[in-house]
Design a protein around this motif. Structure first.
Motif, PDB file in Angstrom:
ATOM      1  N   TYR A 127       0.796  -1.155   0.112  1.00  0.00           N
ATOM      2  CA  TYR A 127      -0.049   0.081  -0.196  1.00  0.00           C
ATOM      3  C   TYR A 127       0.739   1.343  -0.118  1.00  0.00           C
ATOM      4  N   TYR A 128       1.881   1.247   0.921  1.00  0.00           N
ATOM      5  CA  TYR A 128       2.542   2.322   0.936  1.00  0.00           C
ATOM      6  C   TYR A 128       3.775   2.619  -0.102  1.00  0.00           C
ATOM      7  N   ARG A 190      -4.595  -1.750  -5.059  1.00  0.00           N
ATOM      8  CA  ARG A 190      -4.306  -0.305  -4.257  1.00  0.00           C
ATOM      9  C   ARG A 190      -4.946   0.627  -4.966  1.00  0.00           C
ATOM     10  N   ARG A 199     -10.462   6.660   0.432  1.00  0.00           N
ATOM     11  CA  ARG A 199      -9.537   7.612   0.591  1.00  0.00           C
ATOM     12  C   ARG A 199     -10.458   8.974   0.652  1.00  0.00           C
ATOM     13  N   SER A 204      -7.840   7.038   7.149  1.00  0.00           N
ATOM     14  CA  SER A 204      -6.541   7.031   7.131  1.00  0.00           C
ATOM     15  C   SER A 204      -6.118   5.655   6.409  1.00  0.00           C
ATOM     16  N   SER A 205      -4.666   5.917   6.107  1.00  0.00           N
ATOM     17  CA  SER A 205      -4.070   4.720   5.585  1.00  0.00           C
ATOM     18  C   SER A 205      -4.228   3.589   6.312  1.00  0.00           C
ATOM     19  N   ILE A 208      -7.534   2.112   6.027  1.00  0.00           N
ATOM     20  CA  ILE A 208      -7.835   1.421   4.764  1.00  0.00           C
ATOM     21  C   ILE A 208      -7.208  -0.015   4.626  1.00  0.00           C
ATOM     22  N   ILE A 209      -5.855  -0.125   5.246  1.00  0.00           N
ATOM     23  CA  ILE A 209      -5.453  -1.361   5.272  1.00  0.00           C
ATOM     24  C   ILE A 209      -6.017  -2.303   6.143  1.00  0.00           C
TER      25      ILE A 209
END
Length: 301
Positions: A127-128, A190, A199, A204-205, A208-209
């Motif tokens: 993801y990142y 993704r 999003r 937040s990330s 979402i993860i």
């Protein structure tokens, strides 16, 4: 809406009236696809029988698994000792049941430790991306570069032989493939509209993860875990065979083979029976894993 257990049309309805019904219809179709795979059902039955034997070992065992009787050592299978006795006169059948508790307990402990860690690392890397992906995947590559058994033996030898050390050692060498799998799944989803919508809502990330990406990786992860359980069983038995896992007099399949290997030609039943148990459980997990993979693929196609 309540689940209508006896309404067949409710389970097969393509136009679901609620999210609950849609979820149960998906589960039903998965089960139908899995149930149609006879080898997978056979493997599931075998696993169920082994689990029942391990859970109810105190009631199913005919003897104390650690009680020694040198006057009855190396007896062949008989009505008194269904699977014979070992070199110390201990009942092989009783030790087999209790050994199943140890081996399957180690497998369960490894899966509980490994699956969440590998899933989280892989999803975060995918993801990142960028620097996080590079760092996490290089760490994964380091663990993949070493032979699994050699790395586990080095870890156990550095600490202390025993079940706890064996479980941690197996876990350390098992998580990298799960991280790789989760990363590949995450990179494929993704940039989908589903994640973009999450999003846009301000999620937040991390959220979402956890709530959107990881659930989409569960199907592939479950199949991989089920298939890997057979190798974990063999791995745990190998450490026991080498004296790095469960320690005597505890009953464990690998330890049983190790202590009886010198009798393999004369008293063949002593090492053969735990070896057949390892073979049976490993085969069962492979059959179930193949069935799950085919069922999930048929559901997605």
């Amino acid at each position: 809406m309540t689940v209508k257990l006896f309404d067949r049309s409710w389970w097969q309805n393509d136009n679901s009236e609620s999210q609950t019904q849609a979820a149960w219809v998906h589960r039903y179709r998965l089960w139908v696809a899995f149930y149609g795979n006879r080898p997978a059902i056979f493997g599931l039955v075998l696993i169920g029988l082994v689990l029942l034997g391990a859970i109810f070992a105190p009631w199913l065992a005919t003897h104390d698994p650690v009680a020694q009787n040198l006057g009855q050592r190396l007896l062949p299978p008989s009505t008194g000792n269904w699977l014979g006795t070992d070199e110390l006169g201990r009942d092989v059948y009783s030790r087999l049941l209790y050994g199943g508790r140890v081996t399957l307990g180690m497998v369960l402990a490894v899966v509980v430790l490994v699956a969440p860690v590998g899933l989280l690392i892989g999803c975060a890397a995918g993801y990142y991306r960028g620097a996080a992906d590079v760092v996490l995947m290089r760490v994964t590559d380091v663990f993949l570069a070493f032979p699994r058994l050699i790395l586990a033996l080095a870890f156990v030898a550095a600490i202390h032989p025993g079940m706890t050390s064996a479980v941690i050692a197996i876990a350390l060498t098992t998580w990298p493939p799960y991280a790789r799998l989760a990363r590949a799944e995450t990179m494929a989803i993704r940039d989908t509209d589903y994640i973009a919508a999450a999003r846009m809502t301000g999620a937040s990330s991390f959220r979402i993860i956890i709530h959107h990406v990881m659930p989409l990786c569960f199907s592939s992860l479950i199949v991989r875990v089920t298939l890997d359980m057979s190798s974990i069983v063999i791995f745990a038995a190998s450490l026991g065979f080498l004296g790095m896992g469960a320690q005597p007099p505890m009953a464990e399949w690998g330890t049983m083979i190790s202590s009886a290997r010198r009798f393999i030609l004369e008293q063949w039943w002593v090492p053969l029976i735990p070896g057949l148990a390892i073979l049976t459980v490993s085969l069962a997990f492979n059959l179930v894993g193949d069935g799950l993979r085919d069922a999930l693929d048929s559901r997605q196609n």
